[in-house]
Design an enzyme around this catalytic site. Structure first.
Site, mmCIF file in Angstrom:
data_model
loop_
_atom_site.group_PDB
_atom_site.id
_atom_site.type_symbol
_atom_site.label_atom_id
_atom_site.label_comp_id
_atom_site.label_asym_id
_atom_site.label_seq_id
_atom_site.Cartn_x
_atom_site.Cartn_y
_atom_site.Cartn_z
ATOM 1 N N SER A 184 0.811 -1.217 0.012
ATOM 2 C CA SER A 184 0.013 -0.063 -0.026
ATOM 3 C C SER A 184 0.802 1.237 0.019
ATOM 4 O O SER A 184 1.628 1.343 -0.703
ATOM 5 C CB SER A 184 -1.139 -0.155 1.028
ATOM 6 N N LYS A 188 4.050 2.062 -2.489
ATOM 7 C CA LYS A 188 4.607 3.154 -3.220
ATOM 8 C C LYS A 188 5.989 3.514 -2.928
ATOM 9 O O LYS A 188 7.015 4.040 -3.702
ATOM 10 C CB LYS A 188 3.656 4.600 -2.970
ATOM 11 N N TRP A 275 -10.197 0.304 -4.903
ATOM 12 C CA TRP A 275 -9.469 1.835 -4.543
ATOM 13 C C TRP A 275 -8.042 1.729 -5.224
ATOM 14 O O TRP A 275 -7.782 3.026 -5.786
ATOM 15 C CB TRP A 275 -9.593 1.882 -3.124
ATOM 16 N N HIS A 327 -7.420 -5.749 0.181
ATOM 17 C CA HIS A 327 -6.530 -4.849 0.513
ATOM 18 C C HIS A 327 -5.608 -5.608 1.614
ATOM 19 O O HIS A 327 -6.057 -5.394 2.666
ATOM 20 C CB HIS A 327 -6.791 -3.346 0.796
#
Ligand code: GTR
Length: 351
Positions: A184, A188, A275, A327
């Site tokens: 998540s 990144k 998302w 997720h």
């Protein structure tokens, strides 16, 4: 289908690596803090007794970094197989210090032959808009930063690079097989750490989505507006310019993956993680291939259709897999990552 979809997104072509990194830092993440003038490590051995029935040891390290007139310290954990030999390893950027952790099945990773160097991101600086604590406090003594100065993601990426500094001091690690990974917001971070540091042979992004692996143009779920309003401090202040102006961004996220070329990168998505947008993540892999092809390597190889649940594409230097579910950084994701790394290592050894 994939190719047609990608054309519609009208992405900016990827420039040379230095230029791509410079623009991504200036306009999105902020420039990473400088490499420390000096770094030293204090080692506390065997902080967990009889870990994995003796199959591994766990040391706690404190890295002390001198930056100009000031210094900054943070802890991390090194889980090493006790078996002889040079071990491939993960630098795991985690949400917690725990070893093991719900996102990090240490025993399985050790059993697969990997060492793990892990740290908790909030030991570097808090995950909020306070720029006076931890590394942020050292960089910006009054808590105020300029428009292109590091946001929190750039600081966590810098910390992963300091953990790599320590890895370089260990004879028992195979430096040609280093994998930086995270989930998540920390996925990144893993991509940015690898893009800006060629010592990482592999990067793995798990469900990193918006401003991570996923292409921004035409993305579903989270948009630049959402992420900039909720988490402005993850980025540099310049990134705010692109709220509702995504088509005007001079870059897109395939540049970040492309900046890792020719090294290997794997992107993991989950079917119900709308998302993050799995399609936008897969399209980004395809679009980043341009940077690999330029260097004579294959990027993403996976036909012309979106992945179905459970599918993996591991043929090129850019891997992609789609897990069923929400997720999360699951055991399944780790298994796919290990399979990707082992496959690429076997290919390397055959050459
Ligand atoms: C979400 C955020 C995502 C993702 C995630 C996380 O709320 O909008 O970009 O990074 O948090 O880090 O857990």
């Amino acid at each position: 289908m994939l190719v047609t979809e990608l054309k519609k997104r009208n992405l900016p072509p990827i420039p040379a690596r230095d230029e791509a990194i410079d623009l991504l830092c200036r306009e999105e993440y902020g420039y990473l803090p400088p490499t420390p003038d000096a770094i030293s490590f204090a080692v506390e051995r065997n902080v967990i007794r009889s870990f994995c029935a003796g199959a591994a040891t766990v040391d706690r390290i404190t890295a002390s970094c001198v930056i100009g007139e000031t210094s900054f310290s943070f802890p991390f954990y090194v889980t090493l197989p006790t078996k002889e030999g040079k071990h491939p390893f993960f630098v795991m950027i985690n949400f917690r210090r725990d070893v093991p952790d719900r996102y990090m099945p240490s025993e399985e990773l050790i059993d697969s032959g990997f060492a793990v160097l892990s740290f908790s991101y909030t030991d570097v600086t808090s995950d909020d808009g306070d720029f006076t604590n931890g590394l942020a406090g050292v960089l910006y003594p009054d808590g105020v930063r300029g428009s292109r100065d590091a946001g929190k993601i750039a600081m966590w990426a810098w910390a992963a690079q300091r953990v790599m500094d320590y890895a370089e001091t260990l004879d028992c690690l195979d430096l040609s097989c280093s994998v930086v990974c995270g989930h998540s917001r920390l996925g990144k971070t893993a991509l940015l750490a690898a893009a800006t540091d060629e010592r990482f042979a592999y990067a793995y992004s798990n469900d990193s989505g918006c401003s991570g692996a996923a292409i921004t143009r035409g993305k579903e779920g989270e948009r630049v507006r959402d992420i900039c309003q909720r988490f402005p401090y993850w980025f540099c202040e310049n990134y705010q310019k692109y709220i509702d102006r995504e088509d005007e961004m001079p870059f897109d996220q395939h540049w970040l993956i492309g900046a890792i070329a020719p090294r290997s990168v794997c992107v993991g998505s989950a079917t119900e993680d709308r998302w993050a947008d799995p399609h936008a993540e897969q399209l980004s892999c395809l679009a980043a291939s341009e940077a690999y092809e330029r260097l004579g390597r294959q990027g993403f190889v996976g036909g012309n259709a979106f992945a179905v649940e459970g599918e993996s594409f591991f043929e090129g230097q850019i891997g992609y897999h789609l897990r069923r579910g929400l997720h999360y950084f699951s055991r399944h994701d780790w298994h796919r990552l290990i399979a990707f790394v082992q496959r690429k290592e076997n290919e390397k050894n055959k050459k």
